[in-house]
Design a protein around this motif. Sequence first.
Motif, short mmCIF file in Angstrom:
data_model
loop_
_atom_site.label_atom_id
_atom_site.label_comp_id
_atom_site.label_asym_id
_atom_site.label_seq_id
_atom_site.Cartn_x
_atom_site.Cartn_y
_atom_site.Cartn_z
N ILE A 16 5.71 1.09 -7.66
CA ILE A 16 5.19 2.50 -7.28
C ILE A 16 6.14 3.30 -6.64
O ILE A 16 6.63 2.95 -5.46
N ALA A 17 6.58 4.17 -7.32
CA ALA A 17 7.52 5.24 -6.47
C ALA A 17 8.78 4.40 -6.09
O ALA A 17 9.25 4.58 -5.28
N GLY A 18 9.04 3.56 -7.28
CA GLY A 18 10.33 2.56 -6.81
C GLY A 18 10.13 1.40 -5.83
O GLY A 18 11.45 0.85 -5.58
N HIS A 19 9.32 1.36 -5.29
CA HIS A 19 9.02 0.33 -4.49
C HIS A 19 7.98 -0.73 -4.98
O HIS A 19 6.71 -0.24 -5.69
N ALA A 20 8.17 -2.01 -4.94
CA ALA A 20 7.43 -3.17 -5.45
C ALA A 20 6.35 -3.36 -4.55
O ALA A 20 6.62 -3.52 -3.25
N THR A 21 5.07 -3.63 -5.00
CA THR A 21 4.08 -3.92 -4.40
C THR A 21 3.27 -5.00 -4.89
O THR A 21 3.29 -5.01 -6.27
N SER A 22 2.32 -5.78 -4.31
CA SER A 22 1.96 -6.94 -4.95
C SER A 22 0.34 -6.47 -5.14
O SER A 22 -0.25 -5.89 -3.86
N ILE A 23 -0.21 -6.98 -6.26
CA ILE A 23 -1.67 -6.56 -6.37
C ILE A 23 -2.33 -8.03 -6.94
O ILE A 23 -1.76 -8.55 -7.91
N SER A 24 -3.38 -8.35 -6.27
CA SER A 24 -4.15 -9.35 -6.75
C SER A 24 -5.40 -8.93 -7.35
O SER A 24 -6.16 -8.29 -6.83
N LEU A 25 -5.48 -9.36 -8.58
CA LEU A 25 -6.57 -8.96 -9.41
C LEU A 25 -7.05 -10.27 -10.34
O LEU A 25 -6.22 -11.08 -10.91
N GLU A 26 -8.50 -10.38 -10.51
CA GLU A 26 -8.85 -11.32 -11.50
C GLU A 26 -8.24 -11.09 -12.99
O GLU A 26 -8.05 -9.67 -13.25
N PRO A 27 -8.21 -11.92 -13.72
CA PRO A 27 -7.40 -11.72 -15.24
C PRO A 27 -8.22 -10.68 -16.00
O PRO A 27 -7.80 -10.03 -16.60
N ALA A 28 -9.67 -10.46 -15.93
CA ALA A 28 -10.63 -9.55 -16.60
C ALA A 28 -10.17 -8.12 -16.23
O ALA A 28 -10.10 -7.22 -16.93
N PHE A 29 -9.93 -8.03 -14.85
CA PHE A 29 -9.22 -6.71 -14.38
C PHE A 29 -7.92 -6.40 -14.82
O PHE A 29 -7.66 -5.29 -15.39
N TRP A 30 -6.90 -7.29 -14.88
CA TRP A 30 -5.68 -7.26 -15.45
C TRP A 30 -5.74 -6.73 -16.93
O TRP A 30 -5.26 -5.81 -17.40
N ARG A 31 -6.72 -7.44 -17.74
CA ARG A 31 -6.72 -7.05 -19.10
C ARG A 31 -7.37 -5.74 -19.24
O ARG A 31 -6.61 -4.92 -20.15
N ALA A 32 -8.20 -5.14 -18.53
CA ALA A 32 -8.82 -4.04 -18.61
C ALA A 32 -7.82 -3.02 -18.19
O ALA A 32 -7.79 -1.88 -18.82
N LEU A 33 -6.99 -3.37 -17.18
CA LEU A 33 -5.88 -2.32 -16.70
C LEU A 33 -5.04 -2.28 -17.79
O LEU A 33 -4.36 -0.98 -17.95
N GLU A 34 -4.26 -3.15 -18.30
CA GLU A 34 -3.41 -2.93 -19.47
C GLU A 34 -3.95 -2.40 -20.67
O GLU A 34 -3.30 -1.69 -21.29
#
Length: 79
Positions: A16-34
């Motif tokens: 995000i704006a050149g800075h790495a950030t860690s996000i923890s989401l359940e696989p269903a949310f990752w799929r929906a976001l993708e």
Amino acid sequence: MAEPDYAPPRKRSVLIAGHATSISLEPAFWRALEAAAKERAVPLNALVAEIDAARLEAERPPNLTSAIRQWLFGRAFAG
């Protein structure tokens, strides 16, 4: 093989704006976001940055993970 919807959160790094950030989401949310990023024809990082910018405008901004879940939920019921 697809992961079950009730799998525990998975941690991933996004830029995000050149800075790495860690996000923890359940696989269903990752799929929906993708899927949302693909539908909008933008990289996943760009969509997360958009959600991040919007959440920071709130009077009491939630953490980024909560903002992503809320954004996805709102999108699901937007009509």
